[in-house]
Design a protein around this motif. Structure first.
Motif, PDB file in Angstrom:
ATOM      1  N   THR A   1     -10.789   7.155   0.538  1.00 53.23           N
ATOM      2  CA  THR A   1     -10.532   6.687  -0.823  1.00 53.23           C
ATOM      3  C   THR A   1     -11.704   5.833  -1.287  1.00 53.23           C
ATOM      4  O   THR A   1     -12.438   5.282  -0.463  1.00 53.23           O
ATOM      5  CB  THR A   1      -9.257   5.811  -0.898  1.00 53.23           C
TER       6      THR A   1
ATOM      7  N   ASN B   1      -5.770   1.780  -5.123  1.00 53.32           N
ATOM      8  CA  ASN B   1      -6.399   1.293  -3.913  1.00 53.32           C
ATOM      9  C   ASN B   1      -5.396   0.598  -2.995  1.00 53.32           C
ATOM     10  O   ASN B   1      -5.543   0.589  -1.781  1.00 53.32           O
ATOM     11  CB  ASN B   1      -7.525   0.320  -4.293  1.00 53.32           C
ATOM     12  N   ASP B   2      -4.370   0.023  -3.607  1.00 52.57           N
ATOM     13  CA  ASP B   2      -3.330  -0.637  -2.801  1.00 52.57           C
ATOM     14  C   ASP B   2      -2.200   0.308  -2.435  1.00 52.57           C
ATOM     15  O   ASP B   2      -1.242  -0.079  -1.800  1.00 52.57           O
ATOM     16  CB  ASP B   2      -2.727  -1.819  -3.581  1.00 52.57           C
TER      17      ASP B   2
ATOM     18  N   ALA C   1      -3.872   5.172   1.329  1.00 50.74           N
ATOM     19  CA  ALA C   1      -4.781   4.780   2.399  1.00 50.74           C
ATOM     20  C   ALA C   1      -4.994   5.967   3.330  1.00 50.74           C
ATOM     21  O   ALA C   1      -4.099   6.804   3.485  1.00 50.74           O
ATOM     22  CB  ALA C   1      -4.199   3.604   3.175  1.00 50.74           C
TER      23      ALA C   1
ATOM     24  N   GLN D   1      -2.431   8.674   5.388  1.00 56.05           N
ATOM     25  CA  GLN D   1      -1.100   8.876   4.802  1.00 56.05           C
ATOM     26  C   GLN D   1      -0.846  10.350   4.509  1.00 56.05           C
ATOM     27  O   GLN D   1      -1.743  11.067   4.084  1.00 56.05           O
ATOM     28  CB  GLN D   1      -0.997   8.116   3.478  1.00 56.05           C
TER      29      GLN D   1
END
Ligand code: ADP
Ligand code: MG
Length: 691
Positions: free
Chosen positions: A60, A96-97, A100, A103
């Motif tokens: 990412t 971004n949060d 990840a 996943q």
């Protein structure tokens, strides 16, 4: 009942949205569906197709302004076919949060070929993170037409899907409460099939229908929701018709008194609705009628005719208005009309002194007052009538059903006439006003010229002033109105006071400028209004207290300051204060900086004088719930039905309900229906009780 996966935390979240029992979850509709039947591995993807991919996040990256969420978020994915798929989200820094590497995720969207990188890519895909524990269920979430739910707290669309699948698999089919005859006639699927198909549409479902809420399952559930509501209303109406009421005599004396009072020849529409009202009043059961008509259509005159019928039969008439200004206005209007007839008209409001109140109450209780106008002060316990025969309630959408009830209880089944200027389509009116019959005045008094509406930027307000001056030199009068936003009458009052000083001393030192706002003492309000009415003041600077009811036919200009801040209905009401005489009238909307919605409202008003059109736009812009003020109007919160989108279904449901109540297949079936409404629907009707 216990549902696996709903612990205390989730149950609490669901409850905030009224989802308390399994039945609530079953009727919690997806708001959208996605066709994820095309599941592919990355290597099999072709540019241009809509597809679902089950993949793993490999990397990412955010670029650009992360903090203001302006960043571009990019991710790459791989799957067991070892292909690589890139995805991009503009303004996606927040991801971004969320995402990840490592996943597992389901992506859905349109596949494109990115010539820059040579990879396949997907822009702004829908995605769902596949939790490990739910892997076994992945057939629920992909490979089919998939329901998308509005998340409730941490209960995501995915969790809803899982819960509903569990519920549908674990409980016994619910018996169908709809009468078989109706199911057959309308070819509706049975309840259980409908619920299953609502959440998990069958393979051959049409996505377009689903997203228009018109799949057979959705149609049935919407219909059912409306059907029971309409049955409830129909039963209530039928029961009300059994109450004993007053059968007023419509004799020559009544007719001649009406003729004596009438200052004008009534319009065709006024005659027609008066006949509807008079027929109701003559019948020996209480009238519950809604009189609907655009501002200025002449409702009040019709109400005065109805009052004469009551009074000439030896009864009193009460006139209930939502604001003191409006109550006062009615008082003046009726007093003037009834002077010739020697009726005694009184006004009772919250700002009467205790002593005044006592005197006025005595007049009402002794039957010496014929017409009693007032605000909610009329509803107080100490107010009694000798013989209340007719209750007129103006602008009912501001009153609760309860208040109407309170007024009615001050007589013995008096006739009730509710007046509203909110033009809503007939079926909706019948639903929202529930147990009321509806009369509509759809014609303006003759000689009215359509009001010319213009928008002017507030930097050009000088032009507005010179226009005002010209109109006043022609002998006309003008309003200048300041908005009241939310509850801050104080702020608007200050703006109005300031403008009053400016207009009266600097701009128009030679003109007489009045001031009216909600915080004035009652007699000051009255005197400001009377002075304007008599033409002693030429300009009336005001807050929105004049929104309803004020009637000065010589006023031809309505200037609305900061017009972009008003709601559509309010603007239309305000505009309705001019155009009440034979002269050309103008409405000038002075605007500052406008939001897109504000611009839309102003445009609607400049384009149209038609209250129906404006109400429709208003409903569209605000949503029906807010438009009607759901709680106040007694309109139930529908779970799947939407009276705006589903007006056609409402119409069908209403007809079916009327037929069902009037001519049930069997007494038993009717009894079952009533029981069903009691058991399942009472809580959603709120005040609309079914008996
Ligand atoms: P509404 O209550 O529907 O807003 P009103 O009853 O206040 O309307 O009437 C608006 C104006 O039109 C008033 O000045 C009223 O006197 C006048 N009016 C009402 N009916 C007629 C009619 N048939 N012919 C001429 N003027 C009328
Ligand atoms: Mg009126």
């Amino acid at each position: 009942m216990y549902v696996k996966g709903v612990g205390q935390a989730r149950a609490a979240m669901l409850e905030t949205k009224g989802l308390k029992v399994v039945e609530d979850l079953l009727t919690y509709p997806p708001f959208r569906y996605e066709d994820r039947s095309n599941v592919k591995t990355i290597r099999d993807l072709a540019p241009g197709e809509m597809a679902t991919v089950l993949a793993e996040v490999r990397s990412t990256k955010v670029s650009g302004f992360q903090r203001r969420n302006l960043g571009l978020f990019q991710a790459t994915f791989t799957d067991r076919s070892r292909g690589v798929l890139a995805a991009k989200w503009f303004h996606g820094a927040y991801l971004n949060d969320v995402l990840a590497p490592g996943q597992k995720i389901a992506l859905f969207g349109k596949i494109e070929f990115d010539s820059y990188s040579g990879n396949l890519s997907i822009m702004h895909p829908e995605f769902e993170i596949l939790a490990d524990e739910e892997d076994g269920d992945s057939s629920l979430h992909t490979g089919r037409v998939v329901p998308i739910y509005t998340a409730v707290g941490k209960v995501s669309t995915r969790i809803f899907r899982t819960l509903l699948d569990r519920i549908l698999k674990s409980i016994d089919p619910i018996a169908d409460p709809l009468p078989q005859r109706i199911l057959n006639q309308l070819k509706l699927p049975d309840l259980w099939t409908a619920l299953r198909d609502l959440h998990f549409p069958p393979v051959d479902s049409e996505l377009r229908l689903l997203n228009a809420f018109r799949s057979p399952a959705q149609f049935r559930l919407i219909f059912e929701e409306f059907f029971w509501l309409e049955c409830g209303l129909e039963l209530k109406r039928a029961r009300a018709r059994l109450d004993p009421g007053i059968g007023f005599a419509l004799n020559d004396r009544v007719r001649s008194k009406i003729l004596e009072m009438l200052p004008f020849k009534p319009t065709g529409a006024q005659k027609r609705v008066l006949k509807e009202i008079a027929d109701d009043m003559a019948a020996p059961r209480p009238m519950y009628r809604l009189l609907q008509g655009d501002v200025g259509s002449g409702k009040t005159l019709v109400a005065a005719e109805a009052a004469i019928i009551a009074i000439e039969n030896g009864f009193q008439t009460a006139v209930l208005a939502p604001t003191e200004i409006l109550a006062t206005q009615h008082f003046f209007y009726f007093k003037k009309l009834f002077q010739k007839l020697n009726y005694v008209t009184i006004l009772l409001t919250g700002s009467n002194t205790q002593k005044e109140k006592e005197g006025l109450r005595k007049l009402a209780a002794a039957g010496l007052a014929h017409v009693i106008c007032g605000t909610h002060a009329l509803l107080e316990a100490g107010v009694e009538f000798k013989r209340l025969g007719l209750a007129i309630v103006d602008e009912q959408h501001r009153f609760g059903v309860e208040q109407r009830q309170k007024l009615m209880e001050k007589g013995s089944h008096p006739d009730v006439l509710v007046m509203t200027a909110t033009p809503i389509p007939r079926t909706l009116a019948l639903t929202i006003y529930g147990d009321l019959d509806v009369s509509i005045i759809d014609e303006l008094p003759p000689g009215r010229k359509p009001i010319i509406t213009k928008q002017v930027d507030d930097s050009k307000v000088e032009q507005v002033y010179s226009f005002l001056k010209k109109q006043i030199d022609l002998g006309r009068q003008a309003y200048v109105v300041y908005p009241v936003i939310e509850e801050s009458e104080t702020q608007a009052m200050k703006a109005a006071q300031k403008m009053h000083v400016e207009l009266s001393t600097i701009v128009f030192p030679s003109l007489r400028v009045g001031l009216l706002h909600g915080k004035l003492r009652t007699d000051d309000k009255e005197s400001a209004m009377e002075k304007f009415q008599r033409g002693e003041t030429q300009i009336l600077v005001s807050t929105t207290v004049i929104e309803v009811g004020v009637d000065v036919p010589n006023a031809t200009v309505m200037v609305i300051e900061q017009a972009e801040r008003f709601g559509l209905a309010q603007l239309h009401q305000l505009r309705g204060r001019v155009g009440r005489g034979g002269e050309q009238s103008y409405c000038i909307l002075v605007t500052g900086k406008m939001s897109e919605a504000g611009r839309e409202r102003i445009r609607t008003l400049v384009d149209s004088n038609d209250g129906f059109y404006i109400a429709e736009m208003d409903m569209k812009l605000r949503g029906p719930g807010e438009f009607f003020g759901t709680r106040q109007s007694g309109l139930p919160a529908f779970q799947i039905g939407n009276i705006l989108r589903d007006a056609d279904v409402l119409e069908i449901a209403r007809n079916e309900a009327a037929a069902f109540v009037k001519n049930p297949p069997s007494e038993d079936e009717l009894r079952r229906g009533v029981q069903f409404i009691r058991d399942h629907w009472q809580r959603r009707y709120g005040l609309v009780l079914v008996g």
